[in-house]
Design an enzyme around this catalytic site. Structure first.
Site, short mmCIF file in Angstrom:
data_model
loop_
_atom_site.label_atom_id
_atom_site.label_comp_id
_atom_site.label_asym_id
_atom_site.label_seq_id
_atom_site.Cartn_x
_atom_site.Cartn_y
_atom_site.Cartn_z
N ARG A 95 -21.10 -4.26 -17.95
CA ARG A 95 -20.41 -5.55 -18.08
C ARG A 95 -20.11 -6.15 -16.71
N PHE A 134 -20.72 -11.40 -5.08
CA PHE A 134 -19.67 -12.39 -4.78
C PHE A 134 -18.70 -11.77 -3.79
N GLU A 138 -11.48 -8.95 1.26
CA GLU A 138 -11.72 -8.39 2.60
C GLU A 138 -10.89 -7.11 2.76
N GLY A 142 -6.78 -8.69 -0.19
CA GLY A 142 -7.22 -8.47 -1.57
C GLY A 142 -6.55 -9.47 -2.49
N SER A 143 -5.28 -9.25 -2.80
CA SER A 143 -4.57 -10.17 -3.70
C SER A 143 -4.35 -11.54 -3.06
N ILE A 168 -17.41 -4.99 -2.92
CA ILE A 168 -18.23 -6.05 -3.53
C ILE A 168 -19.23 -5.45 -4.53
N ARG A 248 -12.79 -13.44 -15.19
CA ARG A 248 -11.61 -12.86 -15.87
C ARG A 248 -11.70 -13.05 -17.38
N ARG A 273 -11.92 17.12 -36.81
CA ARG A 273 -11.32 18.26 -36.11
C ARG A 273 -10.23 18.89 -36.99
N GLU A 368 -10.34 -8.47 -10.04
CA GLU A 368 -10.20 -9.81 -10.65
C GLU A 368 -8.73 -10.18 -10.82
P1 TGC Z 1 -2.74 -21.40 -5.27
O1 TGC Z 1 -2.00 -22.41 -4.45
O2 TGC Z 1 -2.04 -20.73 -6.40
O3 TGC Z 1 -4.08 -22.04 -5.82
C1 TGC Z 1 -4.91 -22.88 -5.03
C2 TGC Z 1 -5.56 -23.90 -5.96
O4 TGC Z 1 -6.40 -23.22 -6.91
C3 TGC Z 1 -5.95 -23.48 -8.26
N1 TGC Z 1 -6.12 -22.22 -9.00
C4 TGC Z 1 -7.08 -22.02 -9.92
N2 TGC Z 1 -8.03 -22.84 -10.41
C5 TGC Z 1 -8.85 -22.34 -11.36
N3 TGC Z 1 -8.77 -21.06 -11.81
C6 TGC Z 1 -7.86 -20.21 -11.33
N4 TGC Z 1 -7.80 -18.97 -11.77
C7 TGC Z 1 -6.95 -20.69 -10.34
N5 TGC Z 1 -5.91 -20.13 -9.65
C8 TGC Z 1 -5.41 -21.09 -8.84
C9 TGC Z 1 -4.49 -23.90 -8.11
O5 TGC Z 1 -4.07 -24.69 -9.19
C10 TGC Z 1 -4.54 -24.68 -6.81
O6 TGC Z 1 -5.13 -25.94 -7.11
P2 TGC Z 1 -4.65 -27.29 -6.37
O7 TGC Z 1 -5.42 -28.36 -7.04
O8 TGC Z 1 -3.17 -27.35 -6.59
O9 TGC Z 1 -5.02 -27.07 -4.93
O10 TGC Z 1 -3.30 -20.36 -4.23
P3 TGC Z 1 -2.65 -19.06 -3.65
O11 TGC Z 1 -3.26 -18.75 -2.33
O12 TGC Z 1 -1.15 -19.16 -3.70
O13 TGC Z 1 -3.21 -18.03 -4.72
C11 TGC Z 1 -2.45 -17.11 -5.25
C12 TGC Z 1 -3.19 -16.22 -6.29
C13 TGC Z 1 -2.45 -14.92 -6.27
C14 TGC Z 1 -3.06 -16.85 -7.66
C15 TGC Z 1 -4.68 -16.04 -6.05
O14 TGC Z 1 -4.98 -15.95 -4.74
C16 TGC Z 1 -5.27 -14.88 -6.84
O15 TGC Z 1 -5.69 -15.08 -7.97
N6 TGC Z 1 -5.34 -13.64 -6.26
C17 TGC Z 1 -6.05 -12.52 -6.86
C18 TGC Z 1 -7.34 -12.31 -6.11
C19 TGC Z 1 -8.46 -11.90 -7.02
O16 TGC Z 1 -8.38 -11.99 -8.24
N7 TGC Z 1 -9.55 -11.46 -6.44
C20 TGC Z 1 -10.72 -11.12 -7.20
C21 TGC Z 1 -11.91 -10.90 -6.32
S1 TGC Z 1 -13.46 -10.86 -7.19
C22 TGC Z 1 -13.43 -9.44 -8.06
O17 TGC Z 1 -12.50 -8.71 -8.14
C23 TGC Z 1 -14.67 -9.14 -8.79
S2 TGC Z 1 -14.65 -7.70 -9.71
C24 TGC Z 1 -15.97 -8.10 -10.65
C25 TGC Z 1 -16.55 -7.09 -11.48
O18 TGC Z 1 -17.15 -6.11 -11.00
O19 TGC Z 1 -16.52 -7.33 -12.74
P1 FAD Z 2 -3.66 -5.27 -2.72
O1 FAD Z 2 -3.74 -6.75 -2.77
O2 FAD Z 2 -3.45 -4.62 -1.40
O3 FAD Z 2 -2.52 -4.80 -3.73
C1 FAD Z 2 -1.97 -3.46 -3.70
C2 FAD Z 2 -0.81 -3.43 -4.69
O4 FAD Z 2 0.20 -4.38 -4.28
C3 FAD Z 2 -1.22 -3.81 -6.11
O5 FAD Z 2 -0.48 -3.04 -7.03
C4 FAD Z 2 -0.79 -5.26 -6.22
O6 FAD Z 2 -0.51 -5.67 -7.56
C5 FAD Z 2 0.48 -5.26 -5.36
N1 FAD Z 2 0.77 -6.59 -4.84
C6 FAD Z 2 0.05 -7.33 -3.96
N2 FAD Z 2 0.64 -8.52 -3.73
C7 FAD Z 2 1.75 -8.54 -4.51
C8 FAD Z 2 2.76 -9.52 -4.74
N3 FAD Z 2 2.76 -10.73 -4.17
N4 FAD Z 2 3.75 -9.20 -5.62
C9 FAD Z 2 3.77 -8.00 -6.25
N5 FAD Z 2 2.83 -7.04 -6.07
C10 FAD Z 2 1.83 -7.32 -5.22
N6 FAD Z 2 -13.74 -8.25 -4.85
C11 FAD Z 2 -14.68 -9.21 -4.65
O7 FAD Z 2 -14.45 -10.18 -3.92
N7 FAD Z 2 -15.91 -9.12 -5.25
C12 FAD Z 2 -16.25 -8.09 -6.06
O8 FAD Z 2 -17.36 -8.06 -6.60
C13 FAD Z 2 -15.29 -7.06 -6.27
N8 FAD Z 2 -15.62 -5.95 -7.02
C14 FAD Z 2 -14.73 -4.91 -7.09
C15 FAD Z 2 -15.14 -3.71 -7.69
C16 FAD Z 2 -14.28 -2.63 -7.74
C17 FAD Z 2 -14.74 -1.33 -8.35
C18 FAD Z 2 -12.96 -2.75 -7.22
C19 FAD Z 2 -11.99 -1.59 -7.32
C20 FAD Z 2 -12.56 -3.92 -6.62
C21 FAD Z 2 -13.44 -5.01 -6.53
N9 FAD Z 2 -13.09 -6.18 -5.84
C22 FAD Z 2 -14.01 -7.18 -5.65
C23 FAD Z 2 -11.80 -6.25 -5.14
C24 FAD Z 2 -10.62 -6.57 -6.05
O9 FAD Z 2 -10.63 -7.90 -6.46
C25 FAD Z 2 -9.33 -6.24 -5.26
O10 FAD Z 2 -9.26 -4.83 -5.18
C26 FAD Z 2 -8.09 -6.80 -5.93
O11 FAD Z 2 -8.07 -8.21 -5.85
C27 FAD Z 2 -6.78 -6.24 -5.31
O12 FAD Z 2 -6.82 -6.24 -3.94
P2 FAD Z 2 -6.45 -4.89 -3.11
O13 FAD Z 2 -7.24 -3.78 -3.70
O14 FAD Z 2 -6.65 -5.23 -1.68
O15 FAD Z 2 -4.94 -4.62 -3.43
#
Ligand code: TGC
Ligand code: FAD
Length: 389
Positions: A95, A134, A138, A142-143, A168, A248, A273, A368
């Site tokens: 997935r 994608f 870094e 992360g978050s 990544i 997501r 079982r 995510e």
């Molecule tokens: P913030 O000021 O909240 O937002 C900036 C602008 O973006 C808009 N926005 C969104 N739009 C669409 N979808 C979303 N989910 C959106 N979230 C925010 C927001 O409305 C704003 O728009 P505008 O028009 O007002 O400028 O920005 P922030 O820097 O305060 O962000 C905070 C936060 C925590 C919500 C955000 O940075 C976040 O979601 N952090 C989590 C990072 C994350 O999810 N990383 C994932 C990396 S990729 C991955 O993990 C792939 S795993 C894949 C796999 O193997 O399946």
């Molecule tokens: P951190 O951000 O350091 O967080 C550590 C802990 O602190 C967590 O419990 C978190 O909830 C908590 N925390 C952080 N900030 C706050 C806050 N403000 N308030 C309260 N608690 C907080 N990323 C990509 O870009 N592309 C990919 O394809 C991708 N694939 C991935 C595949 C795997 C197997 C994994 C494990 C990760 C992948 N990621 C990818 C990265 C993933 O998105 C990050 O790991 C995730 O966003 C969290 O970042 P971090 O691990 O640096 O944790």
């Protein structure tokens, strides 16, 4: 071939169209025939089953909601969700592959790319002739991806990228990386092709979760890319966050597939079982566990379906996607842990899918957007107070 008849206590099947059911059944058969027989071996060896990529492409699982003019299946979002659900019943790694390719690579190329970029990449990515990744996260961000330090600078008619991405999915096997970097202080998307001088994608090893998925670093050292490789319509952090919304959504459905697998395994085991001269399914405590599991699966299925219908009408909010991802992954993980207890010692063996799903879901809980981050996204929406910082 393993027989799986689904888990559907509230007859949600009756809410699906004929096309949606056909898509679900096609993926279900694919998983039973092609994924389940081989996935444990890949999990043990820490390899992704790359031979499935072309098959998933041929069956239309990649970029399935995008237009047919780019070689995509042009399905609705409910059908897309069902694809993710069924793939994750096999393994979260399969997935993950499909949701990264679809939601995090094809979606941004389609949404922020030029017509040339779309025509060049989308048909290849749809067929599985090319793989994408994608790069947002870094080592130190992360978050809070907005703090990223990867930079692009202009040099004549090229951009020079410096920095590093970590964690990544698909990185090492990708033909193209969608990379997010700051250009003059603004987050922009760039397409970096495999083999570009100054770009390497070493695989990360030592994972105890998502072992059948490729996870990589992306390293950029004076990496020169042509100016036409910028995603012209990307602007600011909102662009990658919009991509996360797609992925997501797929995870919310995928988590239900994982929970269906562990529940099904636990139910079958409990019925066969024997302890104290009875099937363990006949004990009240086992029944309480199974009822909890099935109830949470049912609630998650209904949440997903309504979210999908809203998304198809263009009426969903990204905070609703956060709620579905947060809830469904949390309960899938809890369901996997309870399933493990029902299987007793056998629950820790690779012969059953339970421990593999449980370990995978630890990553899904974090990537995510962590569970905590989704709590804060929803909390901010309902209270009006941002609690991130
Ligand atoms: P913030 O000021 O909240 O937002 C900036 C602008 O973006 C808009 N926005 C969104 N739009 C669409 N979808 C979303 N989910 C959106 N979230 C925010 C927001 O409305 C704003 O728009 P505008 O028009 O007002 O400028 O920005 P922030 O820097 O305060 O962000 C905070 C936060 C925590 C919500 C955000 O940075 C976040 O979601 N952090 C989590 C990072 C994350 O999810 N990383 C994932 C990396 S990729 C991955 O993990 C792939 S795993 C894949 C796999 O193997 O399946
Ligand atoms: P951190 O951000 O350091 O967080 C550590 C802990 O602190 C967590 O419990 C978190 O909830 C908590 N925390 C952080 N900030 C706050 C806050 N403000 N308030 C309260 N608690 C907080 N990323 C990509 O870009 N592309 C990919 O394809 C991708 N694939 C991935 C595949 C795997 C197997 C994994 C494990 C990760 C992948 N990621 C990818 C990265 C993933 O998105 C990050 O790991 C995730 O966003 C969290 O970042 P971090 O691990 O640096 O944790």
């Amino acid at each position: 071939m393993e027989q799986f008849n689904g888990v559907d206590y509230f007859n949600t099947e009756s809410l699906l169209s004929a096309e949606e059911k056909l898509v679900r059944d096609t993926v279900r058969d694919f998983v039973s025939e092609e994924v389940i027989p081989i996935i444990e071996k890949h999990y043990r060896e820490g390899t992704f089953p790359t031979h499935l990529i072309k098959k998933m492409g041929e069956l239309g699982f990649l970029g399935p909601t995008l237009p047919s003019k780019y070689g995509c299946a042009e399905l609705n979002n409910v059908a897309y969700g069902l694809i993710m659900q069924e793939l994750e019943r096999g393994d979260s790694s399969v997935r993950s592959f499909a949701s990264v390719q679809s939601g995090l690579v094809m979606y941004p190329i389609h949404t922020f790319g030029s017509e040339e970029q779309k025509e060049h990449w989308l048909p290849r990515l749809a067929k599985g002739d090319a793989v994408g990744c994608f790069g947002l996260t870094e080592p130190d961000h992360g978050s809070d991806p907005g703090g990223m330090t990867t930079r692009a600078t202009r040099k004549g008619n090229t951009f020079v990228i410096n920095g590093a991405k970590m964690w990544i999915t698909n990185g090492t096997i990708a033909d193209v990386a969608v990379v997010w970097a700051k250009l003059d202080g603004e987050v922009r998307g760039f397409l970096v092709e495999k083999g570009t001088p100054g770009f390497t994608a070493p695989e990360m090893t030592g994972k105890h979760s998502l072992r059948a998925s490729v996870t990589s670093e992306l390293v950029f050292q004076d990496c020169d890319i042509p100016e036409e490789n910028i995603l012209p319509k990307s602007s600011g952090l909102k662009s990658p966050l919009m991509c996360l919304d797609q992925a997501r959504y797929g995870i919310a459905w995928g988590a239900v597939g994982s929970a269906m697998a562990t529940y099904d395994s636990a139910l079958n085991y409990a019925k066969s079982r024997i302890q104290f001269d009875k099937p363990i399914a006949a004990f009240q405590i086992t029944q309480e566990k199974l009822v909890f599991m099935l109830t949470e699966i049912t609630k998650a299925q209904l949440l997903n379906l309504q979210l999908g219908r809203l998304k198809d009408q263009g009426k969903h909010k990204f905070t609703q996607v956060s709620m579905a991802k947060r809830n469904n992954v949390q309960f899938a993980l809890e369901i996997a842990r309870i399933a493990r207890t029902i299987l007793g010692a056998n629950g820790i063996l690779g012969e059953y899918p339970v421990m593999r799903h449980m370990a995978n879901l630890e990553s899904v809980y974090t990537y995510e957007g962590t569970h905590d981050i989704h709590t804060l996204i929803i909390g901010s929406d309902i209270t009006g107070f941002q609690a991130f910082n």
